[in-house]
Design a protein around this motif. Sequence first.
Motif, mmCIF file in Angstrom:
data_model
loop_
_atom_site.group_PDB
_atom_site.id
_atom_site.type_symbol
_atom_site.label_atom_id
_atom_site.label_comp_id
_atom_site.label_asym_id
_atom_site.label_seq_id
_atom_site.Cartn_x
_atom_site.Cartn_y
_atom_site.Cartn_z
ATOM 1 N N GLY A 81 0.788 -1.231 0.000
ATOM 2 C CA GLY A 81 0.000 0.000 0.000
ATOM 3 C C GLY A 81 0.817 1.277 0.000
ATOM 4 N N TYR A 82 2.156 1.158 -0.074
ATOM 5 C CA TYR A 82 2.974 2.378 -0.115
ATOM 6 C C TYR A 82 2.742 3.150 -1.410
ATOM 7 C CZ TYR A 82 5.647 0.612 3.855
ATOM 8 O OH TYR A 82 6.016 0.178 5.092
ATOM 9 N N LYS A 83 2.783 4.475 -1.310
ATOM 10 C CA LYS A 83 2.643 5.333 -2.495
ATOM 11 C C LYS A 83 3.991 5.905 -2.926
ATOM 12 C CE LYS A 83 -1.848 5.096 -2.150
ATOM 13 N NZ LYS A 83 -2.415 4.003 -2.949
ATOM 14 N N THR A 84 4.971 5.753 -2.039
ATOM 15 C CA THR A 84 6.323 6.256 -2.322
ATOM 16 C C THR A 84 7.342 5.206 -1.929
ATOM 17 O OG1 THR A 84 5.799 8.577 -1.818
ATOM 18 C CG2 THR A 84 8.098 7.951 -1.614
ATOM 19 N N ASN A 124 10.922 0.372 6.889
ATOM 20 C CA ASN A 124 11.896 -0.336 6.061
ATOM 21 C C ASN A 124 11.202 -1.410 5.232
ATOM 22 O OD1 ASN A 124 14.240 -1.527 5.143
ATOM 23 N ND2 ASN A 124 15.291 -1.241 7.090
ATOM 24 N N VAL A 125 11.471 -1.446 3.928
ATOM 25 C CA VAL A 125 10.941 -2.552 3.121
ATOM 26 C C VAL A 125 12.059 -3.439 2.572
ATOM 27 C CG1 VAL A 125 8.762 -1.418 2.555
ATOM 28 C CG2 VAL A 125 10.669 -1.148 1.012
ATOM 29 N N PRO A 134 8.957 -6.746 6.150
ATOM 30 C CA PRO A 134 8.278 -5.525 5.705
ATOM 31 C C PRO A 134 6.792 -5.553 6.012
ATOM 32 C CG PRO A 134 9.773 -6.314 4.007
ATOM 33 C CD PRO A 134 9.762 -7.371 5.069
ATOM 34 N N ALA A 135 6.162 -6.732 5.919
ATOM 35 C CA ALA A 135 4.718 -6.825 6.193
ATOM 36 C C ALA A 135 4.442 -6.481 7.653
ATOM 37 C CB ALA A 135 4.221 -8.233 5.884
ATOM 38 N N LYS A 136 5.306 -6.986 8.550
ATOM 39 C CA LYS A 136 5.098 -6.692 9.972
ATOM 40 C C LYS A 136 5.258 -5.185 10.229
ATOM 41 C CE LYS A 136 6.215 -7.733 14.653
ATOM 42 N NZ LYS A 136 7.398 -7.357 15.401
ATOM 43 N N CYS A 137 6.273 -4.581 9.607
ATOM 44 C CA CYS A 137 6.542 -3.155 9.853
ATOM 45 C C CYS A 137 5.363 -2.277 9.437
ATOM 46 C CB CYS A 137 7.805 -2.711 9.107
ATOM 47 S SG CYS A 137 9.303 -3.234 9.951
ATOM 48 N N VAL A 138 4.770 -2.559 8.298
ATOM 49 C CA VAL A 138 3.675 -1.688 7.850
ATOM 50 C C VAL A 138 2.469 -1.837 8.781
ATOM 51 C CG1 VAL A 138 2.612 -3.238 6.111
ATOM 52 C CG2 VAL A 138 2.474 -0.786 5.825
ATOM 53 N N GLY A 139 2.198 -3.075 9.235
ATOM 54 C CA GLY A 139 1.079 -3.291 10.154
ATOM 55 C C GLY A 139 1.331 -2.615 11.487
ATOM 56 N N CYS A 140 2.530 -2.752 11.979
ATOM 57 C CA CYS A 140 2.911 -2.213 13.280
ATOM 58 C C CYS A 140 2.797 -0.685 13.300
ATOM 59 C CB CYS A 140 4.329 -2.695 13.595
ATOM 60 S SG CYS A 140 5.146 -1.809 14.902
#
Length: 330
Positions: free
Chosen positions: A84-87, A277-278, A300-306
């Motif tokens: 879902g990142y835009k950048t 971080n991805v 990366p999945a955990k970081c975006v959720g967190c």
Amino acid sequence: MELTKDKIIELLSSKDDSLFKMADKVRKEALGDEIHLRGLIEFSDYCKQNCLYCGIRRDNKDCTRYRLEPDAIIDLAKKAQGYGYKTVVLQSGEDPYYTVEKLEYILSEIKKLDLAITLSIGEKTMEDYAAYKKAGADRFLIRIETTDKDLYQRLHPNMDFDNRVRCLRDLKTLDYEVGTGCLVGLPEQTIESLAGDILFFKEINADMIGIGPFIASPNTPLADEKRNNFDLALRVMAVTRLILPDINIPATTAMETLHPNGRIIALQSGANVVMPNVTEGDYRKFYALYPGKICVNDTPAKCVGCITGKINSIGRHVSKTKGFHNKAKN
Ligand code: SAM
Ligand code: FES
């Protein structure tokens, strides 16, 4: 808000916490409650430079070096888009392996994903910057680190303060959205020079400012300069918000390294951007600018959720736009 150098020095020297509330209010009035996430891809830790504070400096023989091939970088960008990142922010040491041709390929492929692209790859020529822009780069981050010229020269062997400024001016001329910023708490850095840094951000007409507390890194010449620069970095960030109400200001990873809730505190003291971080696997660990880097064992999945959960918990929300400073581009 206009502030004189003396007033900035007073705000930076004070212990009064009302500064943070004031910066939060200015942020809310200018930008509302949305937060922009930028997916950070650390694609190479080879560096030809030798900055005294930096864990990936050329002379650090204990740094495990890696570089990702262009298609692997493009793959990470695709995954970032999936989260879902835009950048995406492509960051590395100054690594000559990535020629203009390689970067043109990477940028043009990522551009097809309808992502905004930020580069953070150091000092280049005007021609190189123009080629990256043409291939799809939208923004460029290059911190001035310190505007104390003598200190700058001592910390950056074989680099030149005026060339760093030249880079920033070239990038502006080329119509990039330009990010700069400084390190806070460097040995021999003064409050006066930090005030000068903040005035420089305004003078250069920056679109984004990243303020990083300096963290002593092992196997560097500054390894023994240990101190916690969190509070002062937060103050520099908050004063920057007062002076530049509508620019993008990240809650930096280095802040969270020094304080378990550092990024949320920063978001409540003027910041409106987070750069999770991805990068995947061991590379997260190898890209070690300083010790104690957060999330090195996470995905990366955990970081975006967190981070999304934390953002929502303070009544803010993740933006659905690309988050340009120039709103017309969103
Ligand atoms: N090579 C590019 C450049 O110079 O702009 C980008 C990568 S560089 C590692 C990114 C930033 O890391 C630098 O601008 C610097 O402010 C920060 N950094 C490096 N060492 C650090 C340290 N020990 N503590 C905190 N931040 C650090
Ligand atoms: Fe090159 Fe730090 S010395 S990225």
